[in-house]
Design a protein around this motif. Structure first.
Motif, PDB file in Angstrom:
ATOM      1  N   ASP A 276       0.795  -1.236   0.000  1.00 26.57           N
ATOM      2  CA  ASP A 276       0.000   0.000   0.000  1.00 26.57           C
ATOM      3  C   ASP A 276       0.828   1.286   0.000  1.00 26.57           C
ATOM      4  N   TYR A 277       2.123   1.167  -0.141  1.00 23.74           N
ATOM      5  CA  TYR A 277       2.946   2.363  -0.091  1.00 23.74           C
ATOM      6  C   TYR A 277       3.496   2.761  -1.461  1.00 23.74           C
ATOM      7  N   ARG A 278       3.107   2.024  -2.471  1.00 22.32           N
ATOM      8  CA  ARG A 278       3.678   2.312  -3.788  1.00 22.32           C
ATOM      9  C   ARG A 278       2.666   2.107  -4.891  1.00 22.32           C
ATOM     10  N   VAL A 279       2.831   2.933  -5.935  1.00 14.67           N
ATOM     11  CA  VAL A 279       2.072   2.727  -7.162  1.00 14.67           C
ATOM     12  C   VAL A 279       3.042   2.177  -8.192  1.00 14.67           C
ATOM     13  N   GLY A 409     -12.135   6.458 -15.515  1.00  5.53           N
ATOM     14  CA  GLY A 409     -10.846   5.797 -15.723  1.00  5.53           C
ATOM     15  C   GLY A 409      -9.715   6.812 -15.856  1.00  5.53           C
ATOM     16  N   GLN A 410     -10.009   7.935 -16.506  1.00  4.99           N
ATOM     17  CA  GLN A 410      -8.975   8.970 -16.677  1.00  4.99           C
ATOM     18  C   GLN A 410      -8.575   9.564 -15.330  1.00  4.99           C
ATOM     19  N   LEU A 411      -9.575   9.813 -14.464  1.00  2.00           N
ATOM     20  CA  LEU A 411      -9.260  10.400 -13.153  1.00  2.00           C
ATOM     21  C   LEU A 411      -8.368   9.451 -12.354  1.00  2.00           C
ATOM     22  N   VAL A 412      -8.717   8.166 -12.370  1.00  2.00           N
ATOM     23  CA  VAL A 412      -7.910   7.197 -11.614  1.00  2.00           C
ATOM     24  C   VAL A 412      -6.499   7.132 -12.205  1.00  2.00           C
ATOM     25  N   ALA A 413      -6.425   7.069 -13.533  1.00  2.00           N
ATOM     26  CA  ALA A 413      -5.107   6.961 -14.179  1.00  2.00           C
ATOM     27  C   ALA A 413      -4.248   8.182 -13.852  1.00  2.00           C
ATOM     28  N   LEU A 414      -4.840   9.364 -13.878  1.00  2.00           N
ATOM     29  CA  LEU A 414      -4.059  10.580 -13.631  1.00  2.00           C
ATOM     30  C   LEU A 414      -3.585  10.638 -12.183  1.00  2.00           C
ATOM     31  N   LEU A 415      -4.428  10.156 -11.281  1.00  2.00           N
ATOM     32  CA  LEU A 415      -3.996  10.127  -9.881  1.00  2.00           C
ATOM     33  C   LEU A 415      -2.810   9.168  -9.726  1.00  2.00           C
ATOM     34  N   LEU A 416      -2.889   8.013 -10.383  1.00  3.95           N
ATOM     35  CA  LEU A 416      -1.785   7.053 -10.298  1.00  3.95           C
ATOM     36  C   LEU A 416      -0.511   7.638 -10.904  1.00  3.95           C
ATOM     37  N   VAL A 417      -0.653   8.345 -12.020  1.00  3.14           N
ATOM     38  CA  VAL A 417       0.517   8.965 -12.657  1.00  3.14           C
ATOM     39  C   VAL A 417       1.138   9.980 -11.698  1.00  3.14           C
ATOM     40  N   ALA A 418       0.286  10.799 -11.066  1.00  4.99           N
ATOM     41  CA  ALA A 418       0.792  11.842 -10.161  1.00  4.99           C
ATOM     42  C   ALA A 418       1.523  11.208  -8.978  1.00  4.99           C
ATOM     43  N   VAL A 419       0.936  10.146  -8.425  1.00  2.33           N
ATOM     44  CA  VAL A 419       1.573   9.500  -7.274  1.00  2.33           C
ATOM     45  C   VAL A 419       2.886   8.849  -7.697  1.00  2.33           C
ATOM     46  N   GLY A 426      10.201  12.058  -4.732  1.00  2.00           N
ATOM     47  CA  GLY A 426      10.218  12.230  -3.271  1.00  2.00           C
ATOM     48  C   GLY A 426       9.352  13.387  -2.809  1.00  2.00           C
ATOM     49  N   THR A 427       8.291  13.675  -3.542  1.00  2.00           N
ATOM     50  CA  THR A 427       7.439  14.821  -3.195  1.00  2.00           C
ATOM     51  C   THR A 427       6.124  14.404  -2.548  1.00  2.00           C
ATOM     52  N   ILE A 428       5.976  13.112  -2.307  1.00  5.75           N
ATOM     53  CA  ILE A 428       4.750  12.642  -1.658  1.00  5.75           C
ATOM     54  C   ILE A 428       5.153  11.699  -0.524  1.00  5.75           C
ATOM     55  N   SER A 429       4.515  11.863   0.616  1.00  6.71           N
ATOM     56  CA  SER A 429       4.914  11.047   1.767  1.00  6.71           C
ATOM     57  C   SER A 429       4.277   9.669   1.685  1.00  6.71           C
ATOM     58  N   ARG A 430       4.913   8.732   2.404  1.00  8.14           N
ATOM     59  CA  ARG A 430       4.361   7.370   2.445  1.00  8.14           C
ATOM     60  C   ARG A 430       2.955   7.382   3.033  1.00  8.14           C
ATOM     61  N   ASP A 431       2.726   8.227   4.023  1.00  3.57           N
ATOM     62  CA  ASP A 431       1.390   8.279   4.634  1.00  3.57           C
ATOM     63  C   ASP A 431       0.343   8.741   3.635  1.00  3.57           C
ATOM     64  N   THR A 432       0.717   9.746   2.832  1.00  2.00           N
ATOM     65  CA  THR A 432      -0.250  10.234   1.841  1.00  2.00           C
ATOM     66  C   THR A 432      -0.533   9.157   0.800  1.00  2.00           C
ATOM     67  N   VAL A 437      -4.022   5.227  -1.586  1.00  3.54           N
ATOM     68  CA  VAL A 437      -4.158   3.856  -2.072  1.00  3.54           C
ATOM     69  C   VAL A 437      -5.316   3.155  -1.364  1.00  3.54           C
ATOM     70  N   SER A 438      -5.418   3.349  -0.064  1.00  2.00           N
ATOM     71  CA  SER A 438      -6.536   2.654   0.602  1.00  2.00           C
ATOM     72  C   SER A 438      -7.864   3.287   0.191  1.00  2.00           C
ATOM     73  N   GLY A 439      -7.869   4.582  -0.054  1.00  6.26           N
ATOM     74  CA  GLY A 439      -9.088   5.220  -0.562  1.00  6.26           C
ATOM     75  C   GLY A 439      -9.467   4.690  -1.938  1.00  6.26           C
ATOM     76  N   LEU A 440      -8.440   4.483  -2.770  1.00 12.85           N
ATOM     77  CA  LEU A 440      -8.715   3.943  -4.110  1.00 12.85           C
ATOM     78  C   LEU A 440      -9.266   2.526  -4.015  1.00 12.85           C
ATOM     79  N   ARG A 441      -8.717   1.744  -3.093  1.00  8.25           N
ATOM     80  CA  ARG A 441      -9.206   0.366  -2.946  1.00  8.25           C
ATOM     81  C   ARG A 441     -10.680   0.351  -2.523  1.00  8.25           C
ATOM     82  N   ARG A 442     -11.069   1.361  -1.725  1.00  3.10           N
ATOM     83  CA  ARG A 442     -12.473   1.427  -1.259  1.00  3.10           C
ATOM     84  C   ARG A 442     -13.396   2.088  -2.289  1.00  3.10           C
TER      85      ARG A 442
END
Ligand code: M6R
Length: 611
Positions: A276-279, A409-419, A426-432, A437-442
């Motif tokens: 859950d810490y990586r895309v 699908g585009q919104l999800v893909a763009l979020l994954l690209v950004a993450v 190194g601009t996003i924390s593991r917690d974020t 990721v857990s929000g996406l799973r839900r």
């Protein structure tokens, strides 16, 4: 825009097959439709104005048995929708016929030349010049005549041609309009896209620009621009034919709205690491070092995809900490964007064929040397093949002209690209990452809950179906969702609607507000909540009628609203995915109540392959 198909079959008559394929291409245009088949040495043509069902009825009454044929469904560019402008178009003696998708830019010059040598034109289309041109070059071999004619054409085309002297031959060609070859047993095809082929085959070969194909029932031969034979391995399509059917829903759009939970699950498959810490995003086309070296991101898109781009800007700025500029593809090609080799250009397109987006993508790649990435829903589409990187949106075939699940699908893909970019930089924390990721799973589960608002949305649609105008307000990451809600409403219900950043309302649009103006406000919790609540108060004070999208337990905006739609509370970055669904449903139900053609609204086409 238009859809074309051609088939050479050893045993089976092709008229029914062509009509069935055209039904699956109808989303590309529905002004008129036609087929031509070769039967007993003569070309038999049937053309009807309007939808494929009219053509189907006319073909049904003719008992045609030909085994070589072509078909077309039209989105008018040159000449109004009429029988005389419907394809296929013929040469002077009717010995050959052609169907075409695209625009021949030098058609007037060609037409005048052909008229001077005796060609008589019977339509207002640019396509007809192709038929006369091939005729002028024909000396007993259709392939040679087509190859010679293509050298004279400027513009974009996918064509299919048959000649009465050459049974069992369909010649196809493409330049800047899609064409795919379908490989079957005892019959082979050309078509504008794979959806036309799914009932018959999954084995396809995509043609490249400048290529010509000769399709026979027993073999297919592809030639490049210079006439050399091209060997290309077939690809296997994984989309099933059922996914291009309504599956019990009254409209494709409603089915596609309800498919959004699975769009999200499918888009996440294989892209989230177990911890859950990586895309994990294969296909990005850039390694960590290259991602770290990026200095800027450009996004080009049209329509709904452009709205996704604006949500993407929010994601990329926040999580990848890069400057992002979002452009209408159709405008960017007339400017001189500042772009270079350390920049990334993202082209967003459901179809992967939109001419403006494709042009902007190529320009970024060829002229500015930027890295390019396509966020596309159609595997094998032009953009999917041309961009250096590809992130597929996995929404499956989208048939309704109004885009819904592809947007998701585009919104999800763009979020994954950004993450993914944020991880490398190194601009996003593991917690974020973990929270997202857990929000996406839900999210599929949350979307199922949003779909339960349908009954409430129907009531609202009943009340406001007669409205003349609608105003949609959102802020921050939900401002593009306000734009998207307004676009959905106008394209399928024909009600004028505007999306506005809520804070801008008082700088002009507030003058429009009275008791007849429904105002849909996206007021879910997050950093914009307090300000949008204030904007709703301002609208309410002017008599505006408020439809509010809020989270459960809301006691401020909900109290002011005439109608409340409750959606589950999710992380702010995921709120666009949740909030867009009731807006799609509202547009859908208003359109149904007004009796418009939901899946094929007037004047529109699903794939816009002209600039
Ligand atoms: O295939 P694309 O995503 O490139 O298409 C872009 C637009 O034509 C498309 O989003 C259009 O605005 C839809 N009809 C919106 O519902």
């Amino acid at each position: 825009m238009c859809g074309i198909v051609g088939c050479a079959s050893r045993e089976h008559p092709v008229p029914g097959l062509l009509v069935e394929s055209l039904k699956r291409l109808e989303y590309r245009g529905y002004d008129s439709a036609g087929i031509a088949v070769l039967e007993n040495g003569e070309l038999q043509t049937v053309r009807e104005v309007g939808k494929i069902k009219n053509l189907e009825a006319a073909v049904g009454g003719r008992n045609l048995q030909g085994r070589t044929g072509i078909g077309h469904t039209r989105w008018a560019t040159h000449g109004k929708p009429s029988e005389r402008n419907a394809h296929p178009h013929r040469n002077r003696d009717g010995s050959l016929v052609v169907v075409h998708n695209g625009i021949i830019e030098n058609y007037l010059e060609l037409k005048h030349g052909l008229q001077a040598t005796g060609s008589v034109f019977t339509s207002d289309t640019d396509t007809e010049v192709i038929a006369h041109l091939i005729d002028a070059h024909y000396q007993g071999d259709l392939l040679t005549a087509v190859q010679a004619s293509l050298k004279r054409l400027e513009g974009s085309y996918a064509i299919a041609v048959i000649h009465r002297a050459e049974p069992d031959v369909v010649v196809g060609a493409r330049q800047d309009s899609p064409l795919v070859v379908g490989l079957g047993e005892g019959r082979n095809w050309v078509a504008s896209d794979v959806s036309a082929l799914l009932p018959w085959t999954r084995r396809v070969v995509y043609l490249e620009d400048g290529e010509v194909v000769v399709v026979r029932s027993s073999e297919v031969r592809i030639f490049d621009r210079g006439g050399r034979v091209v060997q290309r391995e077939p690809e296997t399509i994984t989309w099933s034919a059922e996914r291009t059917e309504k599956g019990g829903y009254p409209h494709f759009m409603l089915k596609e709205i309800h498919e959004q939970p699975s769009t999200v699950s499918d888009s996440l498959l294989g892209r989230l690491a177990g911890d859950d810490y990586r895309v994990v995003l294969d296909g990005l086309g850039l390694d960590d070092e290259e991602l770290r070296a990026l200095t800027r991101i450009g996004i080009v898109a049209c329509g709904t995809s452009w709205h996704a781009g604006h949500v993407g800007k929010f994601f990329l700025e926040q999580f990848a900490r890069l400057p992002v500029e979002v452009d209408y593809a159709s405008e960017s090609v007339f400017r001189e964007p500042v772009m270079g080799q350390k920049d990334l250009m993202i082209a967003i397109s459901q179809s992967g064929e939109t001419a403006d987006t494709r042009a902007a993508l190529r320009r970024a790649q060829d002229l500015f040397g930027a890295h390019t990435l396509a966020v596309c829903n159609v595997p094998g589409s032009s953009m999917a093949r041309e961009a250096q990187g590809l992130v597929l949106t996995h929404a499956g075939p989208e048939i309704g002209v109004a885009s819904t699940k592809a947007f998701m699908g585009q919104l999800v893909a763009l979020l994954l690209v950004a993450v993914r970019i944020g991880q490398a930089r190194g601009t996003i924390s593991r917690d974020t990452i973990r929270e997202l990721v857990s929000g996406l799973r839900r999210l599929p589960h949350d979307l199922e809950r949003v779909l339960k608002t349908a009954a409430k949305v129907q009531e609202i649609a009943e009340v406001w179906q007669g409205a003349r105008d609608f105003l949609y307000l959102g802020r921050g990451v939900n401002y593009p969702i306000a734009l998207e809600g307004a676009l959905k409403l106008k394209e399928i219900s024909y009600i004028h609607a505007e999306g506005y950043p809520a804070g801008e309302m008082k700088h002009g649009p507030i003058a429009l507000i009275d008791e007849n103006m429904p105002i849909l406000a996206i007021a879910t919790r997050g950093r914009t909540y307090a300000t949008i609540a204030g904007n709703v108060e301002e609208a309410k004070a002017r008599g505006g009628r408020i439809i509010a999208v809020v989270n459960p337990g809301d006691d401020r905006v909900a109290r002011m609203a005439d109608h409340v739609i409750e959606v589950p509370e999710v992380a702010e970055a995921l709120s666009p995915m949740v909030n867009v669904v009731p807006l799609q449903l509202l547009a859908y139900w208003i359109a149904v109540k007004r009796g418009t053609d939901v899946d094929q609204p007037r004047n529109l086409a699903k794939t816009v392959t002209v600039q």
